[in-house]
Design a protein around this motif. Structure first.
Motif, mmCIF file in Angstrom:
data_model
loop_
_atom_site.group_PDB
_atom_site.id
_atom_site.type_symbol
_atom_site.label_atom_id
_atom_site.label_comp_id
_atom_site.label_asym_id
_atom_site.label_seq_id
_atom_site.Cartn_x
_atom_site.Cartn_y
_atom_site.Cartn_z
ATOM 1 N N GLY A 79 0.773 -1.230 0.000
ATOM 2 C CA GLY A 79 0.000 0.000 0.000
ATOM 3 C C GLY A 79 0.805 1.281 0.000
ATOM 4 N N ASP A 80 0.073 2.384 -0.176
ATOM 5 C CA ASP A 80 0.590 3.720 -0.437
ATOM 6 C C ASP A 80 1.348 3.727 -1.763
ATOM 7 O OD1 ASP A 80 -0.675 4.975 1.607
ATOM 8 O OD2 ASP A 80 1.101 5.324 2.831
ATOM 9 N N ILE A 81 0.589 3.397 -2.785
ATOM 10 C CA ILE A 81 1.082 3.325 -4.161
ATOM 11 C C ILE A 81 0.852 4.669 -4.863
ATOM 12 C CG2 ILE A 81 0.844 2.080 -6.353
ATOM 13 C CD1 ILE A 81 -0.357 -0.244 -4.568
ATOM 14 N N GLY A 117 -3.369 1.958 0.684
ATOM 15 C CA GLY A 117 -2.850 2.496 1.934
ATOM 16 C C GLY A 117 -3.617 3.745 2.306
ATOM 17 N N ASN A 118 -3.219 4.401 3.364
ATOM 18 C CA ASN A 118 -3.918 5.591 3.825
ATOM 19 C C ASN A 118 -3.763 6.781 2.883
ATOM 20 O OD1 ASN A 118 -1.166 5.409 4.992
ATOM 21 N ND2 ASN A 118 -1.636 7.440 5.777
ATOM 22 N N GLU A 160 -7.877 -4.796 1.915
ATOM 23 C CA GLU A 160 -7.221 -5.983 2.450
ATOM 24 C C GLU A 160 -7.422 -7.140 1.486
ATOM 25 O OE1 GLU A 160 -9.051 -6.726 6.236
ATOM 26 O OE2 GLU A 160 -8.130 -4.956 7.137
ATOM 27 N N LYS A 161 -6.534 -8.135 1.577
ATOM 28 C CA LYS A 161 -6.638 -9.341 0.758
ATOM 29 C C LYS A 161 -6.144 -10.525 1.572
ATOM 30 C CE LYS A 161 -5.923 -8.382 -4.070
ATOM 31 N NZ LYS A 161 -5.000 -8.538 -5.185
ATOM 32 N N GLU A 162 -6.720 -11.680 1.293
ATOM 33 C CA GLU A 162 -6.195 -12.940 1.801
ATOM 34 C C GLU A 162 -5.961 -13.851 0.605
ATOM 35 O OE1 GLU A 162 -8.360 -14.738 5.019
ATOM 36 O OE2 GLU A 162 -8.500 -12.830 6.110
ATOM 37 N N LEU A 171 -2.888 -9.584 3.628
ATOM 38 C CA LEU A 171 -2.206 -8.368 3.181
ATOM 39 C C LEU A 171 -3.075 -7.162 3.491
ATOM 40 C CD1 LEU A 171 0.032 -6.907 1.555
ATOM 41 C CD2 LEU A 171 -1.239 -7.510 -0.526
ATOM 42 N N THR A 172 -2.512 -6.192 4.210
ATOM 43 C CA THR A 172 -3.199 -4.948 4.549
ATOM 44 C C THR A 172 -2.138 -3.872 4.747
ATOM 45 O OG1 THR A 172 -4.787 -3.898 6.059
ATOM 46 C CG2 THR A 172 -3.235 -5.471 7.029
#
Length: 159
Positions: free
Chosen positions: A33-35, A55-56, A66-68, A78-79
């Motif tokens: 995240g934060d891409i 991301g934030n 989120e992903k599993e 993944l978060t």
């Protein structure tokens, strides 16, 4: 199997491209995240399957929060981590990971690399390729290797 784990690139992708050139070939890329709008570039440059979450700072992204998914026999969650107060420590996210029954939780947000193995749970944060905050402030990423027996090994690398 070789997996590249990165986070917090914040639309500055030069180091991501350098890392790909250095460690390729990889079988999977994971971005925590934060891409900030670089989703297409992250995926296109990888040349392999990519898992990404928001991301934030990913305000207009269509990516999931989120992903599993599975990597070998490991169940991965993944978060980005900001919703689990990782800036205050990773106890909350580790507790949530245990409740979800995952083997590995991967997160970002803190810009500090972490690999912790405790009680059957592996917590992984690759730090940041753009704005590192750990001592020495070197851009960081993690390589996850699955050996012939399917056992995961994690190595923190710095640019």
């Amino acid at each position: 199997m070789k997996v590249l784990i990165v986070s917090d690139t914040h639309r500055r992708n030069d180091n991501y491209i350098k890392v790909l050139e250095r460690v390729s070939p990889v079988d999977m890329v994971i971005h925590c995240g934060d891409i900030e709008g670089s989703e297409y570039l992250i995926a296109e440059c990888a040349g392999c399957p990519v898992q990404m979450v928001t991301g934030n700072n990913d305000f207009f992204s269509d990516l999931p929060r989120e992903k599993e998914f599975q990597i070998g026999h490991y169940k991965v969650w993944l978060t980005h981590g900001h919703n689990y107060y990782v800036s205050m420590g990773n106890e909350t996210i580790r507790q949530e990971a245990r409740m979800r029954g995952v083997d590995i939780v991967m997160y970002g947000h803190t810009h500090k690399p972490v690999v912790e193995m405790e009680g059957g749970l592996i917590a992984v944060n690759p730090g940041s390729l753009t704005y590192p905050r750990q001592e020495g402030r070197r851009p960081s990423f993690i390589i996850m290797d699955l050996d012939r027996k399917g056992i995961a090994h994690f190595t923190i690398h710095y640019l």
